[in-house]
Design a protein around this motif. Structure first.
Motif, PDB file in Angstrom:
ATOM      1  N   MET A   1       0.853  -1.169   0.000  1.00  0.00           N
ATOM      2  CA  MET A   1       0.000   0.000   0.000  1.00  0.00           C
ATOM      3  C   MET A   1       0.899   1.232   0.000  1.00  0.00           C
ATOM      4  N   THR A   2       0.663   2.083  -0.957  1.00  0.00           N
ATOM      5  CA  THR A   2       1.491   3.269  -1.085  1.00  0.00           C
ATOM      6  C   THR A   2       0.886   4.439  -0.305  1.00  0.00           C
ATOM      7  N   GLN A   3       1.676   5.474  -0.211  1.00  0.00           N
ATOM      8  CA  GLN A   3       1.236   6.655   0.507  1.00  0.00           C
ATOM      9  C   GLN A   3       0.058   7.320  -0.218  1.00  0.00           C
ATOM     10  N   GLY A   4       0.048   7.263  -1.524  1.00  0.00           N
ATOM     11  CA  GLY A   4      -1.052   7.844  -2.298  1.00  0.00           C
ATOM     12  C   GLY A   4      -2.370   7.142  -2.035  1.00  0.00           C
ATOM     13  N   VAL A   5      -2.334   5.823  -1.890  1.00  0.00           N
ATOM     14  CA  VAL A   5      -3.553   5.060  -1.612  1.00  0.00           C
ATOM     15  C   VAL A   5      -4.092   5.403  -0.228  1.00  0.00           C
ATOM     16  N   VAL A   6      -3.194   5.507   0.731  1.00  0.00           N
ATOM     17  CA  VAL A   6      -3.609   5.857   2.097  1.00  0.00           C
ATOM     18  C   VAL A   6      -4.229   7.248   2.125  1.00  0.00           C
ATOM     19  N   LEU A   7      -3.630   8.194   1.415  1.00  0.00           N
ATOM     20  CA  LEU A   7      -4.183   9.545   1.359  1.00  0.00           C
ATOM     21  C   LEU A   7      -5.534   9.574   0.652  1.00  0.00           C
ATOM     22  N   GLU A   8      -5.702   8.743  -0.365  1.00  0.00           N
ATOM     23  CA  GLU A   8      -6.985   8.658  -1.062  1.00  0.00           C
ATOM     24  C   GLU A   8      -8.076   8.111  -0.142  1.00  0.00           C
ATOM     25  N   ILE A   9      -7.744   7.092   0.637  1.00  0.00           N
ATOM     26  CA  ILE A   9      -8.696   6.530   1.598  1.00  0.00           C
ATOM     27  C   ILE A   9      -9.051   7.577   2.649  1.00  0.00           C
ATOM     28  N   PHE A  10      -8.051   8.269   3.153  1.00  0.00           N
ATOM     29  CA  PHE A  10      -8.278   9.301   4.159  1.00  0.00           C
ATOM     30  C   PHE A  10      -9.145  10.422   3.608  1.00  0.00           C
ATOM     31  N   ARG A  11      -8.865  10.851   2.380  1.00  0.00           N
ATOM     32  CA  ARG A  11      -9.642  11.916   1.746  1.00  0.00           C
ATOM     33  C   ARG A  11     -11.091  11.492   1.554  1.00  0.00           C
ATOM     34  N   ASP A  12     -11.313  10.268   1.084  1.00  0.00           N
ATOM     35  CA  ASP A  12     -12.670   9.763   0.907  1.00  0.00           C
ATOM     36  C   ASP A  12     -13.420   9.692   2.233  1.00  0.00           C
ATOM     37  N   ALA A  13     -12.748   9.239   3.283  1.00  0.00           N
ATOM     38  CA  ALA A  13     -13.391   9.124   4.589  1.00  0.00           C
ATOM     39  C   ALA A  13     -13.754  10.498   5.146  1.00  0.00           C
ATOM     40  N   ILE A  14     -12.855  11.462   5.034  1.00  0.00           N
ATOM     41  CA  ILE A  14     -13.120  12.812   5.530  1.00  0.00           C
ATOM     42  C   ILE A  14     -14.233  13.461   4.727  1.00  0.00           C
ATOM     43  N   PHE A  15     -14.210  13.317   3.404  1.00  0.00           N
ATOM     44  CA  PHE A  15     -15.249  13.912   2.573  1.00  0.00           C
ATOM     45  C   PHE A  15     -16.607  13.294   2.888  1.00  0.00           C
ATOM     46  N   THR A  16     -16.654  11.992   3.096  1.00  0.00           N
ATOM     47  CA  THR A  16     -17.912  11.327   3.430  1.00  0.00           C
ATOM     48  C   THR A  16     -18.424  11.799   4.783  1.00  0.00           C
ATOM     49  N   MET A  17     -17.528  11.937   5.741  1.00  0.00           N
ATOM     50  CA  MET A  17     -17.918  12.416   7.059  1.00  0.00           C
ATOM     51  C   MET A  17     -18.518  13.817   6.971  1.00  0.00           C
ATOM     52  N   LEU A  18     -17.887  14.695   6.219  1.00  0.00           N
ATOM     53  CA  LEU A  18     -18.405  16.054   6.066  1.00  0.00           C
ATOM     54  C   LEU A  18     -19.729  16.067   5.308  1.00  0.00           C
ATOM     55  N   GLU A  19     -19.824  15.243   4.288  1.00  0.00           N
ATOM     56  CA  GLU A  19     -21.045  15.173   3.482  1.00  0.00           C
ATOM     57  C   GLU A  19     -22.233  14.696   4.313  1.00  0.00           C
ATOM     58  N   LEU A  20     -21.998  13.772   5.219  1.00  0.00           N
ATOM     59  CA  LEU A  20     -23.080  13.234   6.027  1.00  0.00           C
ATOM     60  C   LEU A  20     -23.438  14.145   7.205  1.00  0.00           C
ATOM     61  N   SER A  21     -22.470  14.823   7.763  1.00  0.00           N
ATOM     62  CA  SER A  21     -22.743  15.634   8.956  1.00  0.00           C
ATOM     63  C   SER A  21     -23.187  17.056   8.632  1.00  0.00           C
ATOM     64  N   LEU A  22     -22.894  17.549   7.456  1.00  0.00           N
ATOM     65  CA  LEU A  22     -23.201  18.937   7.127  1.00  0.00           C
ATOM     66  C   LEU A  22     -24.693  19.271   7.220  1.00  0.00           C
ATOM     67  N   PRO A  23     -25.605  18.474   6.652  1.00  0.00           N
ATOM     68  CA  PRO A  23     -27.032  18.849   6.784  1.00  0.00           C
ATOM     69  C   PRO A  23     -27.498  18.909   8.242  1.00  0.00           C
ATOM     70  N   LEU A  24     -27.042  17.971   9.052  1.00  0.00           N
ATOM     71  CA  LEU A  24     -27.448  17.956  10.460  1.00  0.00           C
ATOM     72  C   LEU A  24     -26.895  19.165  11.202  1.00  0.00           C
ATOM     73  N   LEU A  25     -25.650  19.513  10.932  1.00  0.00           N
ATOM     74  CA  LEU A  25     -25.038  20.657  11.605  1.00  0.00           C
ATOM     75  C   LEU A  25     -25.672  21.973  11.194  1.00  0.00           C
ATOM     76  N   VAL A  26     -25.976  22.116   9.910  1.00  0.00           N
ATOM     77  CA  VAL A  26     -26.585  23.359   9.429  1.00  0.00           C
ATOM     78  C   VAL A  26     -27.958  23.560  10.056  1.00  0.00           C
ATOM     79  N   VAL A  27     -28.772  22.502  10.084  1.00  0.00           N
ATOM     80  CA  VAL A  27     -30.100  22.607  10.685  1.00  0.00           C
ATOM     81  C   VAL A  27     -29.987  22.933  12.168  1.00  0.00           C
ATOM     82  N   SER A  28     -29.076  22.295  12.860  1.00  0.00           N
ATOM     83  CA  SER A  28     -28.895  22.548  14.280  1.00  0.00           C
ATOM     84  C   SER A  28     -28.451  23.983  14.540  1.00  0.00           C
ATOM     85  N   ILE A  29     -27.556  24.504  13.736  1.00  0.00           N
ATOM     86  CA  ILE A  29     -27.077  25.877  13.909  1.00  0.00           C
ATOM     87  C   ILE A  29     -28.183  26.880  13.623  1.00  0.00           C
TER      88      ILE A  29
END
Length: 87
Positions: A1-29
């Motif tokens: 596993m290369t460093q690029g693959v690890v960064l791609e996995i990390f980027r996908d996980a962070i983007f998914t986390m933001l995509e899922l939490s953003l509607p809930l956070l905006v409504v709450s705010i």
């Protein structure tokens, strides 16, 4: 596993986390802001007044967006499984 693959996995996980939490956070705010303006105008400073509408709105939003959230999580899991197969 290369460093690029690890960064791609990390980027996908962070983007998914933001995509899922953003509607809930905006409504709450937004609800918190509206209630705080109401409290400032009426000088009612009840601590529980902010929590009940937020909980109701978040529960309703989870009911409405739950299938979409599950689909996004399943797509992430499928991409990770495909990546593990190719490695």
């Amino acid at each position: 596993m290369t460093q690029g693959v690890v960064l791609e996995i990390f980027r996908d996980a962070i983007f998914t986390m933001l995509e899922l939490s953003l509607p809930l956070l905006v409504v709450s705010i937004v609800i918190g802001l509206v209630i705080s303006i109401f409290q400032a105008a009426t000088q009612i400073h009840e601590q529980t007044l902010t929590f009940v509408p937020k909980i109701i709105a978040i529960a309703f939003l989870l009911l409405m967006l739950g299938s979409w959230m599950l689909t996004v999580l399943m797509e992430l899991f499928q991409r990770l499984c495909q990546l593990m197969i190719t490695l």
